[in-house]
Design an enzyme around this catalytic site. Structure first.
Site, PDB file in Angstrom:
ATOM      1  N   SER A 167       0.907  -2.990 -16.408  1.00 24.42           N
ATOM      2  CA  SER A 167       0.798  -1.772 -17.201  1.00 24.42           C
ATOM      3  C   SER A 167       0.951  -2.015 -18.694  1.00 24.42           C
ATOM      4  CB  SER A 167       1.848  -0.744 -16.754  1.00 24.42           C
ATOM      5  OG  SER A 167       3.122  -1.084 -17.242  1.00 24.42           O
ATOM      6  N   LYS A 205       8.585  -0.685 -21.028  1.00 21.77           N
ATOM      7  CA  LYS A 205       7.623   0.289 -21.552  1.00 21.77           C
ATOM      8  C   LYS A 205       7.839   0.499 -23.043  1.00 21.77           C
ATOM      9  CE  LYS A 205       5.394   1.612 -17.814  1.00 21.77           C
ATOM     10  NZ  LYS A 205       5.834   0.458 -17.022  1.00 21.77           N
TER      11      LYS A 205
END
Length: 246
Positions: A167, A205
């Site tokens: 991701s 993230k």
């Protein structure tokens, strides 16, 4: 520089042509790389074409030609390109799949880097794996030491984590990379952090502050941004460096 998936696909095509004289089908390539759709294969092939590694021959089915291979490619160094090969144990930093409590700063001993890695290098403890994708548990055992350039280390304590997931690929972070994290409990908006969600799951993230909420943002359009209340997310550290092995 090729991404891991681009490299795996190129070597899979090369080996299939060498063994059979015929390039693999798109379905075979999709299965070999364990992708969900053939659109991912199309994107990888286009990227390999743009970099001069592959050529598609017009008006011929399954017509792919290898134009070149990465430098210093050797049979013994090729990564797994099929599901069966990928299931073989890999000696990456003493990887372990044992799961233990989730706070990456609580176990594994002191996090201060030592200077045993040679001149200009320091050793940082590798404490487990971190998800760059759907959050998973982060390991807490001190698995090994990772030698990193001293210039990568700033003030405070640091630790290393092995990345699993894709991701964050558009931020240059690939599945299998080792990230170097500086311990911190706060971060500025836009920084890439290790975030502990609901005191249970850790993920890597980009942090964005949206009013009273916190957004954990992926660097891959295939993943959605997740929004949490401020009491659900704890910053565990900030990304300061990355190590990739080929």
């Amino acid at each position: 520089m090729l991404t891991r998936k681009q490299y795996e696909l190129l070597m899979f095509i090369h080996e299939r042509i060498r063994e059979t004289g015929v390039p693999p089908s798109f379905d075979e390539m999709k299965d070999a790389l364990d992708l969900k759709s053939k659109s991912g294969i199309h994107r990888l092939i286009t990227a390999l074409e743009e970099r001069g590694f592959l050529r598609r021959m017009e008006k011929r089915a399954r017509a792919l030609e290898i134009m070149k291979l990465p430098e210093n490619v050797a049979d013994t160094l090729r990564p797994a390109t099929t599901r069966s090969q990928a299931q073989r144990p890999l000696p990456r930093h003493g990887r372990s799949d044992v799961r233990v409590p989730n706070d990456t700063r609580m176990a594994g001993g002191p996090r201060r880097a030592s200077s045993e890695g040679g001149e200009g290098a320091v050793n940082v403890p590798l404490v487990g794996r971190i998800a760059a994708g759907t959050p998973i548990e982060a390991l807490q055992n001190r698995i090994a030491d990772v030698s990193v350039p001293g210039s990568m280390i700033g003030r405070g304590d640091h630790y290393a984590l092995e990345v699993t997931g894709d991701s964050m690929i558009n931020a240059g972070i690939l599945d299998g990379d080792t990230v170097i994290i500086q311990e911190a409990d706060t971060a500025n908006t836009g920084e890439i952090v290790v975030a502990l969600v609901d005191a249970q799951e850790a993920t890597l993230k980009r942090l964005r502050r949206r009013g009273d909420s916190i957004a954990l943002e992926a660097a891959n359009p295939a993943y959605e941004t997740r929004i949490y209340g401020p009491d659900r997310v704890r910053v565990q550290g900030k990304l300061v460096g990355l190590i990739r092995r080929y």
